[in-house]
Design an enzyme around this catalytic site. Structure first.
Site, short mmCIF file in Angstrom:
data_model
loop_
_atom_site.label_atom_id
_atom_site.label_comp_id
_atom_site.label_asym_id
_atom_site.label_seq_id
_atom_site.Cartn_x
_atom_site.Cartn_y
_atom_site.Cartn_z
N ASP A 106 0.80 -1.18 -0.03
CA ASP A 106 -0.05 0.07 0.03
C ASP A 106 0.90 1.22 0.07
OD1 ASP A 106 -2.41 -1.40 0.16
OD2 ASP A 106 -2.38 -1.58 2.29
N ASP A 122 -6.78 -1.64 -4.39
CA ASP A 122 -7.78 -1.08 -3.66
C ASP A 122 -8.80 -0.28 -4.10
OD1 ASP A 122 -6.60 -2.96 -1.49
OD2 ASP A 122 -5.46 -1.26 -0.75
#
Length: 149
Positions: A106, A122
């Site tokens: 991320d 995501d």
């Protein structure tokens, strides 16, 4: 579209590792968003951390079903087809990370609110799911309207 979204996710994660891992966050838009390397072993907001194989199997099964659904021409319209495709793209993007690294990379961190760090995959899962829900709601209301007429 699926290949392009997965490729965009992979390229951004590669750049994230190359330029952000082990370094301080980089401001992208001041007071709005920064790029900050993070490893997530769970799902959204790091829930269920450590359940790697559960997520691998679940994601694989859901993506296989969704791909079968869209490629067997069961989609009712382009909107539904697009929504499922975007959702699958995100699932595959994060599935690759889980298989290769045992975690998801991320790097997009909103700074204007206290929110989880996320990635392109995501975003694809979220936007695909919202779009699919809207598509199904519109379809349900169309069918309901025809019954009343």
């Amino acid at each position: 579209m699926i290949v392009l979204i997965i490729a965009f996710d992979r390229v951004t994660k590669y750049l994230c590792v190359a330029y952000l891992k082990g370094k301080p966050p980089v401001t992208f838009i001041p007071k709005v968003v920064q790029f900050n390397y993070a490893e997530n072993t769970g799902m959204a907001f790091s829930m269920f951390s450590g359940a790697r194989w559960f997520f691998i199997v679940l994601t694989f099964v859901v993506c296989c079903f969704a791909l079968w659904y869209i490629f067997s021409n069961r989609s009712k319209n382009l909107w539904e087809y697009w929504s499922i495709g975007v959702l699958v793209s995100g699932g595959i993007g994060n599935l690759i990370d889980r298989v290769v690294h045992a975690y998801v990379i991320d790097f997009i961190e909103p700074t204007f609110i206290n929110f989880a760090i996320f990635n392109i995959a995501d975003s694809a899962v979220t936007l695909g799911a919202i779009s699919l829900a809207a598509c199904l709601l519109v379809d349900a209301f169309k069918k309901d309207g025809k019954k009343d007429a």
